[in-house]
Design a protein around this motif. Sequence first.
Motif, PDB file in Angstrom:
ATOM      1  N   ARG A 292       0.826  -1.216   0.000  1.00 53.71           N
ATOM      2  CA  ARG A 292       0.000   0.000   0.000  1.00 53.71           C
ATOM      3  C   ARG A 292       0.856   1.260   0.000  1.00 53.71           C
ATOM      4  O   ARG A 292       0.428   2.321  -0.437  1.00 53.71           O
ATOM      5  CB  ARG A 292      -0.921   0.009   1.227  1.00 53.71           C
ATOM      6  CG  ARG A 292      -2.001  -1.055   1.200  1.00 53.71           C
ATOM      7  CD  ARG A 292      -2.887  -0.975   2.441  1.00 53.71           C
ATOM      8  NE  ARG A 292      -3.907  -2.020   2.465  1.00 53.71           N
ATOM      9  CZ  ARG A 292      -3.719  -3.228   2.969  1.00 53.71           C
ATOM     10  NH1 ARG A 292      -2.542  -3.540   3.502  1.00 53.71           N
ATOM     11  NH2 ARG A 292      -4.686  -4.124   2.953  1.00 53.71           N
ATOM     12  N   ALA A 293       2.087   1.134   0.507  1.00 56.32           N
ATOM     13  CA  ALA A 293       2.970   2.300   0.563  1.00 56.32           C
ATOM     14  C   ALA A 293       3.660   2.580  -0.769  1.00 56.32           C
ATOM     15  O   ALA A 293       4.254   3.643  -0.943  1.00 56.32           O
ATOM     16  CB  ALA A 293       4.026   2.103   1.650  1.00 56.32           C
ATOM     17  N   ASP A 294       3.588   1.639  -1.711  1.00 57.35           N
ATOM     18  CA  ASP A 294       4.252   1.830  -3.001  1.00 57.35           C
ATOM     19  C   ASP A 294       3.547   2.924  -3.802  1.00 57.35           C
ATOM     20  O   ASP A 294       2.313   3.009  -3.810  1.00 57.35           O
ATOM     21  CB  ASP A 294       4.223   0.542  -3.826  1.00 57.35           C
ATOM     22  CG  ASP A 294       5.094  -0.555  -3.260  1.00 57.35           C
ATOM     23  OD1 ASP A 294       5.977  -0.238  -2.440  1.00 57.35           O
ATOM     24  OD2 ASP A 294       4.890  -1.718  -3.644  1.00 57.35           O
ATOM     25  N   ASN A 295       4.339   3.722  -4.517  1.00 60.66           N
ATOM     26  CA  ASN A 295       3.719   4.628  -5.472  1.00 60.66           C
ATOM     27  C   ASN A 295       3.502   3.894  -6.795  1.00 60.66           C
ATOM     28  O   ASN A 295       3.890   2.740  -6.964  1.00 60.66           O
ATOM     29  CB  ASN A 295       4.554   5.901  -5.653  1.00 60.66           C
ATOM     30  CG  ASN A 295       5.945   5.621  -6.193  1.00 60.66           C
ATOM     31  OD1 ASN A 295       6.183   4.633  -6.885  1.00 60.66           O
ATOM     32  ND2 ASN A 295       6.881   6.499  -5.884  1.00 60.66           N
ATOM     33  N   GLU A 296       2.856   4.572  -7.748  1.00 61.44           N
ATOM     34  CA  GLU A 296       2.513   3.917  -9.009  1.00 61.44           C
ATOM     35  C   GLU A 296       3.748   3.393  -9.725  1.00 61.44           C
ATOM     36  O   GLU A 296       3.756   2.282 -10.258  1.00 61.44           O
ATOM     37  CB  GLU A 296       1.765   4.891  -9.919  1.00 61.44           C
ATOM     38  CG  GLU A 296       1.407   4.279 -11.278  1.00 61.44           C
ATOM     39  CD  GLU A 296       0.797   5.296 -12.229  1.00 61.44           C
ATOM     40  OE1 GLU A 296       0.586   4.928 -13.401  1.00 61.44           O
ATOM     41  OE2 GLU A 296       0.563   6.452 -11.816  1.00 61.44           O
ATOM     42  N   ARG A 297       4.839   4.186  -9.720  1.00 63.29           N
ATOM     43  CA  ARG A 297       6.034   3.771 -10.451  1.00 63.29           C
ATOM     44  C   ARG A 297       6.650   2.513  -9.848  1.00 63.29           C
ATOM     45  O   ARG A 297       7.108   1.632 -10.565  1.00 63.29           O
ATOM     46  CB  ARG A 297       7.061   4.909 -10.446  1.00 63.29           C
ATOM     47  CG  ARG A 297       7.984   4.904 -11.656  1.00 63.29           C
ATOM     48  CD  ARG A 297       7.210   5.188 -12.906  1.00 63.29           C
ATOM     49  NE  ARG A 297       8.040   5.100 -14.109  1.00 63.29           N
ATOM     50  CZ  ARG A 297       7.570   5.298 -15.319  1.00 63.29           C
ATOM     51  NH1 ARG A 297       6.310   5.579 -15.496  1.00 63.29           N
ATOM     52  NH2 ARG A 297       8.361   5.201 -16.386  1.00 63.29           N
ATOM     53  N   ALA A 298       6.645   2.411  -8.547  1.00 59.94           N
ATOM     54  CA  ALA A 298       7.188   1.218  -7.900  1.00 59.94           C
ATOM     55  C   ALA A 298       6.349  -0.006  -8.226  1.00 59.94           C
ATOM     56  O   ALA A 298       6.883  -1.097  -8.461  1.00 59.94           O
ATOM     57  CB  ALA A 298       7.269   1.434  -6.392  1.00 59.94           C
ATOM     58  N   ARG A 299       5.025   0.156  -8.230  1.00 56.68           N
ATOM     59  CA  ARG A 299       4.167  -0.982  -8.571  1.00 56.68           C
ATOM     60  C   ARG A 299       4.392  -1.425 -10.010  1.00 56.68           C
ATOM     61  O   ARG A 299       4.434  -2.623 -10.309  1.00 56.68           O
ATOM     62  CB  ARG A 299       2.698  -0.619  -8.338  1.00 56.68           C
ATOM     63  CG  ARG A 299       2.350  -0.382  -6.870  1.00 56.68           C
ATOM     64  CD  ARG A 299       0.852  -0.369  -6.649  1.00 56.68           C
ATOM     65  NE  ARG A 299       0.207   0.765  -7.301  1.00 56.68           N
ATOM     66  CZ  ARG A 299      -0.066   1.909  -6.700  1.00 56.68           C
ATOM     67  NH1 ARG A 299       0.293   2.090  -5.430  1.00 56.68           N
ATOM     68  NH2 ARG A 299      -0.668   2.881  -7.346  1.00 56.68           N
ATOM     69  N   LEU A 300       4.540  -0.474 -10.904  1.00 55.84           N
ATOM     70  CA  LEU A 300       4.810  -0.825 -12.298  1.00 55.84           C
ATOM     71  C   LEU A 300       6.163  -1.519 -12.436  1.00 55.84           C
ATOM     72  O   LEU A 300       6.307  -2.473 -13.207  1.00 55.84           O
ATOM     73  CB  LEU A 300       4.778   0.429 -13.173  1.00 55.84           C
ATOM     74  CG  LEU A 300       3.422   1.116 -13.357  1.00 55.84           C
ATOM     75  CD1 LEU A 300       3.572   2.353 -14.245  1.00 55.84           C
ATOM     76  CD2 LEU A 300       2.396   0.164 -13.945  1.00 55.84           C
TER      77      LEU A 300
END
Length: 319
Positions: A292-300
């Motif tokens: 949940r703490a990840d931003n969009e770029r990290a998830r991608l």
Amino acid sequence: MPTPAPARPGTGLPSRFDDLLVQAARHEPPVTAVAHPCDHTAIAAAVDAAAAHLIDPVLVGPKDRIQKAAAEAGADISPFRLIDAPHSEAAAAAAVTLVRSGEATMLMKGSLHTDELIHAVLDPAAGLRTGRRLSHVYLMDVRSYHKLLFITDAAINIAPGLADKRDILQNAVDLSRVLGVTRPKVAVLSAVETVNPAIPSTLDAAALCKMADRGQITGALVDGPLAFDNAISREAAQDKHIVSEVAGDPDILLVPDLEAGNMLAKQLTFLAGARAAGLVLGARVPIILTSRADNERARLASCAIAVLLARARASGAAA
């Protein structure tokens, strides 16, 4: 295709994940079973990865909860297959079944607990186990470090023994080689840089180095025990008269246990502004873990490294 990344905080430089995102999006996105994406963060992660041409998601979980989460996130899930499963445990089992049947080639964690998904993967009937122990790897873009940094294990193995650490290390080495690190340098971390029988992690480090010498660990240069300062800083190593090809230039940090790895990764993320992508290795397919703490770029980025690993395995280019 993914949009250009914003600069890394405080550097004016783009994310080091950019090349991985571009490489991963070049081909048809693999079908990915997303287990229990029942909150807005989990559903957005799947939808964003699909929009970036990284995955073709199959959403598995309670239909009404998934649709509600999508509405809250403002995400259109109409293009995606949705498989109804009554609860998180059933969703994990159904997602694993999709992989076993060949309908999906990757797994992605939604909003269920990590151990629920791992339990389904490890079920002997699932057919996803290999001879390796499962382990988690963070791939971190730390602005103060000169290259991407792998940290393992910070999420799966609580207190790994020597044999476990061998698998954890080899899993990370194999991933790093897929991502273009020809001969990764591994620093086996402890609190000190000398072998001390009172500190078991120093004994494991020494044994792992000898295992690498004897071919029980392949494809990497391994050194340890090393304390964090003399692993990361060549100057700190020189001050302590440590002669090492790894000190000051590691690609992989192997931590003593989950507590050390988890704290290290989160300190780098929250205090040093690092971006972190996460993956579970050791199963027949890559398992994407997002937080949940990840931003969009990290998830991608997590999706991208999973895609690259799956593609390498399919082509026979990965161990």
